[in-house]
Design a protein around this motif. Structure first.
Motif, PDB file in Angstrom:
ATOM      1  N   SER A 171      74.430  16.910  28.881  1.00 16.48           N
ATOM      2  CA  SER A 171      75.803  17.161  29.341  1.00 16.48           C
ATOM      3  C   SER A 171      76.170  16.234  30.490  1.00 16.48           C
ATOM      4  CB  SER A 171      75.926  18.610  29.788  1.00 16.48           C
ATOM      5  OG  SER A 171      75.024  18.854  30.849  1.00 16.48           O
ATOM      6  N   ALA A 172      75.185  15.606  31.105  1.00 18.47           N
ATOM      7  CA  ALA A 172      75.459  14.685  32.216  1.00 18.47           C
ATOM      8  C   ALA A 172      74.654  13.393  32.037  1.00 18.47           C
ATOM      9  CB  ALA A 172      75.128  15.356  33.535  1.00 18.47           C
ATOM     10  N   PRO A 173      75.146  12.470  31.225  1.00 14.27           N
ATOM     11  CA  PRO A 173      74.380  11.241  30.951  1.00 14.27           C
ATOM     12  C   PRO A 173      74.105  10.406  32.199  1.00 14.27           C
ATOM     13  CG  PRO A 173      76.249  11.453  29.474  1.00 14.27           C
ATOM     14  CD  PRO A 173      76.434  12.465  30.541  1.00 14.27           C
ATOM     15  N   ILE A 219      81.588  14.976  26.486  1.00 14.90           N
ATOM     16  CA  ILE A 219      80.908  14.478  27.676  1.00 14.90           C
ATOM     17  C   ILE A 219      81.841  14.636  28.879  1.00 14.90           C
ATOM     18  CG2 ILE A 219      79.892  12.394  28.743  1.00 14.90           C
ATOM     19  CD1 ILE A 219      78.256  13.465  26.377  1.00 14.90           C
ATOM     20  N   PRO A 220      81.329  15.159  30.013  1.00 14.12           N
ATOM     21  CA  PRO A 220      82.208  15.316  31.177  1.00 14.12           C
ATOM     22  C   PRO A 220      82.832  13.985  31.597  1.00 14.12           C
ATOM     23  CG  PRO A 220      80.096  16.359  31.555  1.00 14.12           C
ATOM     24  CD  PRO A 220      79.970  15.594  30.295  1.00 14.12           C
ATOM     25  N   LYS A 221      84.038  14.074  32.120  1.00 17.98           N
ATOM     26  CA  LYS A 221      84.769  12.873  32.521  1.00 17.98           C
ATOM     27  C   LYS A 221      84.036  12.145  33.637  1.00 17.98           C
ATOM     28  CE  LYS A 221      88.008  13.228  29.589  1.00 17.98           C
ATOM     29  NZ  LYS A 221      87.051  13.669  28.580  1.00 17.98           N
ATOM     30  N   LYS A 222      84.340  10.837  33.722  1.00 15.33           N
ATOM     31  CA  LYS A 222      83.528   9.973  34.587  1.00 15.33           C
ATOM     32  C   LYS A 222      83.545  10.319  36.087  1.00 15.33           C
ATOM     33  CE  LYS A 222      87.151   6.466  34.539  1.00 15.33           C
ATOM     34  NZ  LYS A 222      87.467   5.108  34.276  1.00 15.33           N
ATOM     35  N   LEU A 240      66.750   3.724   3.858  1.00 18.17           N
ATOM     36  CA  LEU A 240      67.764   4.031   4.872  1.00 18.17           C
ATOM     37  C   LEU A 240      67.229   3.683   6.252  1.00 18.17           C
ATOM     38  CD1 LEU A 240      70.415   5.645   5.790  1.00 18.17           C
ATOM     39  CD2 LEU A 240      68.876   7.570   6.042  1.00 18.17           C
ATOM     40  N   SER A 241      68.072   3.096   7.033  1.00 19.42           N
ATOM     41  CA  SER A 241      67.717   2.794   8.416  1.00 19.42           C
ATOM     42  C   SER A 241      68.980   2.927   9.261  1.00 19.42           C
ATOM     43  CB  SER A 241      67.158   1.371   8.492  1.00 19.42           C
ATOM     44  OG  SER A 241      67.163   0.956   9.829  1.00 19.42           O
ATOM     45  N   LEU A 242      68.890   3.780  10.255  1.00 18.13           N
ATOM     46  CA  LEU A 242      70.064   4.005  11.106  1.00 18.13           C
ATOM     47  C   LEU A 242      69.649   4.030  12.563  1.00 18.13           C
ATOM     48  CD1 LEU A 242      73.065   5.007  11.629  1.00 18.13           C
ATOM     49  CD2 LEU A 242      72.167   7.304  11.392  1.00 18.13           C
ATOM     50  N   ARG A 243      70.343   3.284  13.366  1.00 10.70           N
ATOM     51  CA  ARG A 243      70.136   3.358  14.812  1.00 10.70           C
ATOM     52  C   ARG A 243      71.506   3.473  15.464  1.00 10.70           C
ATOM     53  NH1 ARG A 243      66.717   2.446  19.142  1.00 10.70           N
ATOM     54  NH2 ARG A 243      67.889   1.706  20.936  1.00 10.70           N
ATOM     55  N   ALA A 244      71.694   4.587  16.116  1.00  9.72           N
ATOM     56  CA  ALA A 244      72.977   4.818  16.799  1.00  9.72           C
ATOM     57  C   ALA A 244      72.714   5.048  18.271  1.00  9.72           C
ATOM     58  CB  ALA A 244      73.669   6.025  16.194  1.00  9.72           C
ATOM     59  N   GLU A 245      73.502   4.404  19.084  1.00  5.51           N
ATOM     60  CA  GLU A 245      73.316   4.507  20.525  1.00  5.51           C
ATOM     61  C   GLU A 245      74.650   4.901  21.144  1.00  5.51           C
ATOM     62  OE1 GLU A 245      70.713   1.186  21.879  1.00  5.51           O
ATOM     63  OE2 GLU A 245      71.984   1.339  23.666  1.00  5.51           O
ATOM     64  N   PHE A 246      74.645   6.010  21.850  1.00  6.94           N
ATOM     65  CA  PHE A 246      75.879   6.481  22.495  1.00  6.94           C
ATOM     66  C   PHE A 246      75.638   6.434  24.002  1.00  6.94           C
ATOM     67  CE2 PHE A 246      75.343   8.517  18.409  1.00  6.94           C
ATOM     68  CZ  PHE A 246      76.561   8.263  17.781  1.00  6.94           C
ATOM     69  N   ASP A 247      76.179   5.451  24.629  1.00  5.16           N
ATOM     70  CA  ASP A 247      75.911   5.228  26.045  1.00  5.16           C
ATOM     71  C   ASP A 247      77.097   5.686  26.900  1.00  5.16           C
ATOM     72  OD1 ASP A 247      75.079   4.449  28.460  1.00  5.16           O
ATOM     73  OD2 ASP A 247      74.707   2.349  27.978  1.00  5.16           O
ATOM     74  N   TYR A 248      76.900   6.801  27.582  1.00  2.00           N
ATOM     75  CA  TYR A 248      77.952   7.312  28.466  1.00  2.00           C
ATOM     76  C   TYR A 248      77.469   7.299  29.923  1.00  2.00           C
ATOM     77  CZ  TYR A 248      79.498   8.883  23.917  1.00  2.00           C
ATOM     78  OH  TYR A 248      79.861   8.914  22.601  1.00  2.00           O
ATOM     79  N   THR A 249      76.453   6.489  30.169  1.00  6.84           N
ATOM     80  CA  THR A 249      75.901   6.450  31.522  1.00  6.84           C
ATOM     81  C   THR A 249      76.768   5.634  32.479  1.00  6.84           C
ATOM     82  OG1 THR A 249      74.585   4.559  30.877  1.00  6.84           O
ATOM     83  CG2 THR A 249      73.511   6.696  30.742  1.00  6.84           C
ATOM     84  N   MET A 250      77.580   4.756  31.927  1.00 11.05           N
ATOM     85  CA  MET A 250      78.462   3.936  32.756  1.00 11.05           C
ATOM     86  C   MET A 250      79.875   4.531  32.710  1.00 11.05           C
ATOM     87  SD  MET A 250      76.170   1.641  33.379  1.00 11.05           S
ATOM     88  CE  MET A 250      76.838   0.098  33.944  1.00 11.05           C
ATOM     89  N   ASP A 251      80.764   3.948  33.536  1.00  5.53           N
ATOM     90  CA  ASP A 251      82.146   4.426  33.537  1.00  5.53           C
ATOM     91  C   ASP A 251      82.829   4.155  32.201  1.00  5.53           C
ATOM     92  OD1 ASP A 251      81.983   5.470  36.004  1.00  5.53           O
ATOM     93  OD2 ASP A 251      82.826   3.737  37.049  1.00  5.53           O
TER      94      ASP A 251
END
Lengths: 202, 625
Positions: B372-374, B313-316, B396-407
C-alpha cells in the motif's frame, strides 16, 4: 417460519455468523421483540428496581459506546466496566442504542474535533507519536479522526450525562411516577389482565 | 465494584474470545465475499477460509470471481491461496505477508450457478453488454464496408445542410442584395446633377449677359467671382465623386471575389466527402474492420485496469492543506513510525495456474512487493511468470513491473505468448461475419507507461490460419464481396502490429496488418473503379446542388455591378463634359468683357504697354479712379 429457515440452512460452523445476522435482519419481529423486552425492563428499573446513580452510570458508560464507533477496542474496556461496576446493564444497553442515533447526526462535528486533536494540537503530537509506536494501541484506531473526536466528546459529556440522568430519574420518581400512581386509569390497568400478563412476562 | 461479577465477566470475555475464534473463519469468508462482490459487480464466492491464529496464516480455497458480463463464467478462479502473516508488525496493525502462495489460477472457467447479483442487476448488466457489443459492431461496420454503394450513396451522404458552398451562396445572396442597395444610395447621395445643373444655368446666364460702362465692369467682376466659386465647388464635387467611385470599384471587386471563395468551398466540400471515403473505403479500412475494433476494446480494457491499479496506490504527496475527513468513516492520521513497515505488504507470492481448458498451458512465477506504500518499500511490484517450457510451440513468458516508488508512476510489460488456439475466434464483419476456423497464434507485446504517457507495440501473428467468411448466395453475386471472400479463404497467414502511443486515458492505436497488402492487392482494381464511380457521383451531386445557387448569385452580382458601373460611368462622363464647359465659359466671359469695355490708359507708357489689361488690372481699376 424460523423452523423452515433452519431447515434451509443446515448448521455450519463457518456459516453461522452471517446466517444468524441475516436471520435477524430478515425477521424484524425478533429485533422488535428484543427492543420491547429491553424497554420494559428499563421501565421497571426506572420505576424502583435500581438507584438513580446505577441507572445514570450505566447510561453514561453506554453513551461512550454509543457515541464512538462500536467496533473499537476501547469499547471492550467499556464493556468490562459495565460488567464490573455497579451500574445498570439494561440502562447501558439502551443508552448505546439511543446515543448511536444521536452520534450519527454529530459525525461531522466529531470529525472536526478529532482532526483538531490529532493534527492541530501541537503539544499532543509527541503523545500521539508514542501511542502510534506502541504495540496494540494502533488497533484502537485512536488515529482516526472520527474515533478520536467521538471518544473525546463522549468523555467530555460523561459526567454531565451522569448528573443530568441522576437528577432526571429522581425528579421522575418524585413527580411523574407519583402522579401516575394517583391516576384512576393506573389502578384500572394494574387490575387488568394485561398488566398481569406484563408482570408475568417481565 | 461488583467483585462477584469478576468471574462471570471473565467467563463472558472468554466466551467472546472463543466465539471469535470459532466464527472467525465464517467472518473472513463473509467479509471477502461481500467486499469482492461489491468491487466486482458480480458474485465472488469462496469455498472456505481458514484463519490459524497460532501460526498466523490465512488459507482460502476455491475463490471464484464471476465475469460480470457473463455470469455463467468465472473471470478468475483460484484453487488455493495461502498467506503467512508476520506476527510482530501485526501488533502495530501492519499486515506484512512474508510469504504467499497462489495456486491454480485459471480464467474463463464455467460456473455451476449464475454469478449474477439479482434479476434486476443482471438485466442492467446484459443491457450494458448488449450496448457494448452494438458499439463494437458499429465501429467495425464503419471501418469495413457492408454494402458500398448503399453506404456511400451520394444522395444520403451529400445533403444541402452539409455543403459549405451552398451555405455561403445563400449568405452572399442576401448580403449582396443589401450591399447593392447601399451602393445605389451612396451614388445617389453624390449630388452630381445639382452641381451640373447649376453650372449649365451659369453658362447660359453669362452667354446672354451684356457689360457696359462702369456697372458692366462691376457686374463682370461679380460674375467672374461667381464663376470661380462655382468652378471650385464643381472641382470639389468631382473630387468627392472620384473617391466614391474608387471605393465602389474596390467593393465591386471584392464582391466578385466571393465567387472565387464559393468555388473554393465547393472543392473543399468534395474533398471532405472524398476524405470520408478514403478512411473507410480502403484496404486498411477492411483490416481495421476485421481486427481493429476487438483490439481496441481489449487494449482499452487493459488501460482501464492499469488506471485502477494506480488509483489503489496512495497519492504521491500529502497536500499542504488536506481535505476534510469523510463523514461516517473519518480519516486515519499517520504519525512518525520507527519501523519501516507499510500498512500492507506482500513480500513474495508464488503464483501458478494454467491457460486454456482442453490442453492447458501450465505456468508458474512470482509476484513481489505488492504494497500500500511503495515509497516505504522502495521496490516496484514485479510479476514474473513463465510457462513450464520456455520455448516451443506453446510457451508463455510475462514480466510486468509496476513502479510507484517515484513521483511519476511507471509500468512496463513484456509478454511473449506462443501457441494460442484461435479456433472459433470471431473477428469483425466484412459484408458477412468473419471468424477463425482453425489456427495457432502468437503475441509479443512490449508496453511502457510513464505517468500519463504510453508507448509500445503489440505484435500478433497467426500461422497457419484458416478463416470463415459466411456470405449468402445473394452477396456472392457482388463482385467486390466475392473477390474479398476468395482472398479471405485463401489467407493462411495473418500478421498484425498495433502501435500504441499518446496517453493511458486516450491511447492512440495504429494498426499495421499483412491483411492490408493481401486485400489491397486483390481488391484494388474493383475498389478503385468503385471509388472512381462514387467520386464522380459525389461531384455531380454537389454540382447539381450548388451550381444553381451559384448561377443565381452570379446573375445577381452581374446585374447589380453592371448597374452601378453604368451609373458611375454616366456620372463620370457628365463631370467630364461640364468640366470643359465651365472653363470655356469663363474664358469667353473674360474675352467678352475685354471687348465690351474700353480700358483707359492707366498712366503707363502706351507704346511700351500695349498689352491688353489683365483681370488684375480690371479689378484694380476702381481703386485707382
Amino acid at each position: 417460519m424460523i423452523t423452515l429457515w433452519h431447515k434451509k440452512n443446515a448448521f455450519n460452523r463457518k456459516n453461522i455468523f452471517p446466517t444468524v445476522l441475516t436471520a435477524i435482519l430478515n425477521y424484524p419481529t425478533i429485533l422488535v421483540m428484543i427492543i420491547v423486552k429491553l424497554i420494559l425492563k428499563f421501565i421497571k428499573i426506572l420505576n424502583k428496581d435500581a438507584s438513580p446513580q446505577q441507572i445514570a452510570g450505566g447510561m453514561a458508560l453506554g453513551a461512550i459506546a454509543g457515541i464512538t464507533p462500536i467496533a473499537s477496542l476501547h469499547n471492550l474496556a467499556v464493556l468490562i466496566l459495565v460488567l464490573m461496576l455497579r451500574v445498570n446493564i439494561s440502562a447501558a444497553i439502551l443508552s448505546v442504542g439511543l446515543f448511536k442515533a444521536f452520534s450519527y447526526i454529530l459525525d461531522p462535528l466529531f470529525n472536526k474535533i478529532g482532526y483538531s486533536l490529532l493534527v492541530n494540537a501541537g503539544p499532543l503530537q509527541s503523545l500521539w507519536t508514542t501511542l502510534y509506536n506502541t504495540p496494540i494501541v494502533p488497533w484502537t484506531q485512536f488515529n482516526n479522526t472520527l474515533t478520536m473526536g467521538s471518544l473525546a466528546f463522549s468523555l467530555i459529556v460523561f459526567w454531565p450525562v451522569y448528573f443530568v440522568i441522576v437528577w432526571a430519574v429522581k425528579k421522575y420518581r418524585e413527580r411523574v411516577l407519583a402522579m401516575f400512581q394517583k391516576w384512576k386509569i393506573t389502578h384500572i390497568l394494574k387490575g387488568s389482565k394485561i398488566y398481569h400478563l406484563y408482570k408475568t412476562y417481565s | 465494584m461488583r467483585w462477584k461479577a469478576l468471574i462471570p465477566t471473565t467467563l463472558i470475555l472468554a466466551l467472546i474470545a472463543v466465539c471469535t475464534v470459532f466464527f472467525l473463519d465464517g467472518w473472513v469468508k463473509c467479509a471477502i465475499e461481500r467486499l469482492g462482490t461489491t468491487v466486482n459487480g458480480a458474485k465472488v464466492d469462496l469455498g472456505s477460509a481458514q484463519v490459524k491464529l497460532l501460526d498466523l496464516s490465512v488459507r482460502l480455497h476455491k475463490l471464484q470471481v464471476t465475469d460480470k458480463d457473463n455470469p455463467m463464467t468465472n473471470a478468475l478462479e483460484i484453487e488455493s491461496l495461502r498467506f503467512d502473516v508476520a506476527g510482530k508488525p501485526l501488533t502495530w496493525k501492519k499486515i506484512i505477508i512474508e510469504k504467499a502462495d497462489i495456486q491454480g489460477i485459471r480464467t474463463g472457467t464455467p460456473r455451476k450457478k449464475s454469478g449474477a447479483l439479482t434479476k434486476k442487476q443482471k438485466k442492467t448488466i446484459e443491457q450494458k453488454a448488449a450496448k457494448k457489443t452494438r458499439e463494437i459492431a458499429k465501429k467495425a461496420a464503419s471501418f469495413a464496408m457492408t454494402n458500398l454503394k448503399e453506404e456511400y450513396d451520394p444522395k444520403k451522404m451529400v445533403q444541402l445542410e452539409n455543403l459549405e458552398a451552398y451555405k455561403k451562396t445563400q449568405e452572399e445572396q442576401t448580403r449582396l442584395t443589401a450591399l447593392a442597395n447601399t451602393w445605389e444610395k451612396r451614388l445617389d447621395a453624390a449630388k452630381t446633377q445639382d452641381i451640373v445643373k447649376e453650372t449649365e444655368s451659369f453658362i447660359q446666364r453669362i452667354k446672354n449677359e451684356k457689360y457696359k460702362g462702369l456697372e458692366g465692369i462691376q457686374k463682370a467682376n461679380n460674375t467672374i467671382k461667381q464663376g470661380k466659386k462655382l468652378k471650385k465647388d464643381f472641382q470639389k464635387a468631382k473630387k468627392d465623386f472620384k473617391e466614391l467611385t474608387q471605393t465602389l470599384k474596390m467593393e465591386l471587386k471584392q464582391a466578385k471575389d466571393v465567387l472565387k471563395e464559393i468555388d473554393r468551398l465547393r472543392r473543399q466540400d468534395l474533398n471532405g466527402f472524398l476524405g470520408q471515403l478514403k478512411a473507410g473505403f480502403s484496404a486498411q479500412g477492411i483490416s481495421k474492420g476485421l481486427v481493429g475494433a476487438q483490439w481496441f476494446a481489449k487494449a482499452r480494457q487493459s488501460m482501464h485496469w492499469s488506471q485502477k491499479i494506480r488509483d489503489m496506490i496512495p497519492k504521491k504527496k500529502e497536500e499542504a492543506k488536506p481535505a476534510p475527513p469523510p463523514p461516517r468513516i473519518g480519516k486515519n492520521i499517520s504519525f512518525p513510525f520507527h519501523h519501516h513497515w507499510p500498512d500492507f505488504h506482500v513480500k513474495e507470492a508464488g503464483v501458478s495456474g494454467s491457460i486454456g481448458h482442453n490442453s492447458p498451458l501450465h505456468y508458474s512465477g512470482t509476484l513481489t512487493d505488492v504494497t500500500s506504500a511503495p515509497k516505504i518499500v522502495g521496490r516496484p511490484i514485479v510479476l514474473n511468470i513463465k510457462s513450464q517450457k520456455e520455448k516451443g510451440p506453446r510457451s508463455l513468458s510475462l514480466r510486468a513491473e509496476f513502479d510507484y516508488t517515484m513521483d511519476k508512476p511507471r509500468e512496463k510489460i513484456d509478454l511473449t505468448y506462443q501457441g494460442i488456439s484461435l479456433k472459433n475466434i470471431v473477428l469483425g464483419s466484412v459484408g458477412a461475419p468473419v471468424s477463425i476456423q482453425n489456427g495457432q497464434g502468437a503475441v509479443q507485446a512490449h508496453l511502457e507507461t510513464q505517468e500519463k504517457n504510453i508507448k509500445g507495440t503489440i505484435s500478433f501473428s497467426a500461422a497457419p490460419v484458416q478463416l470463415r467468411h459466411a456470405i449468402t448466395p445473394q452477396q456472392a453475386k457482388d463482385k467486390f464481396l466475392s473477390i474479398l471472400h476468395d482472398v479471405l479463404m485463401k489467407l493462411n497467414k495473418l500478421d498484425l502490429t498495433v502501435f500504441v502511443s499518446d496517453t493511458i486515458t486516450s491511447p492512440n492505436f495504429k494498426i499495421k496488418s499483412s491483411l492490408d497488402k493481401q486485400v489491397s492487392r486483390a481488391v484494388r482494381e474493383v475498389l478503385n473503379k468503385e471509388l472512381e464511380d462514387i467520386r464522380r457521383n459525389l461531384k455531380t451531386r454537389i454540382n447539381a446542388l450548388v451550381n444553381k445557387e451559384i448561377k443565381g448569385l452570379t446573375d445577381l452580382l452581374n446585374s447589380k455591378t453592371s448597374m452601378i458601373t453604368d451609373k458611375i460611368q454616366n456620372k463620370e462622363q457628365l463631370f467630364k463634359l461640364t468640366d470643359g464647359k465651365i472653363q470655356k465659359a469663363l474664358d469667353d466671359l473674360k474675352e467678352k468683357v475685354k471687348k465690351a469695355i474700353p480700358l483707359p490708359n492707366l498712366g503707363g507708357n502706351q507704346s511700351e504697354d500695349k498689352k491688353p489689361p489683365t483681370l488684375k488690372d480690371l479689378k484694380n481699376i476702381f481703386k485707382k479712379k
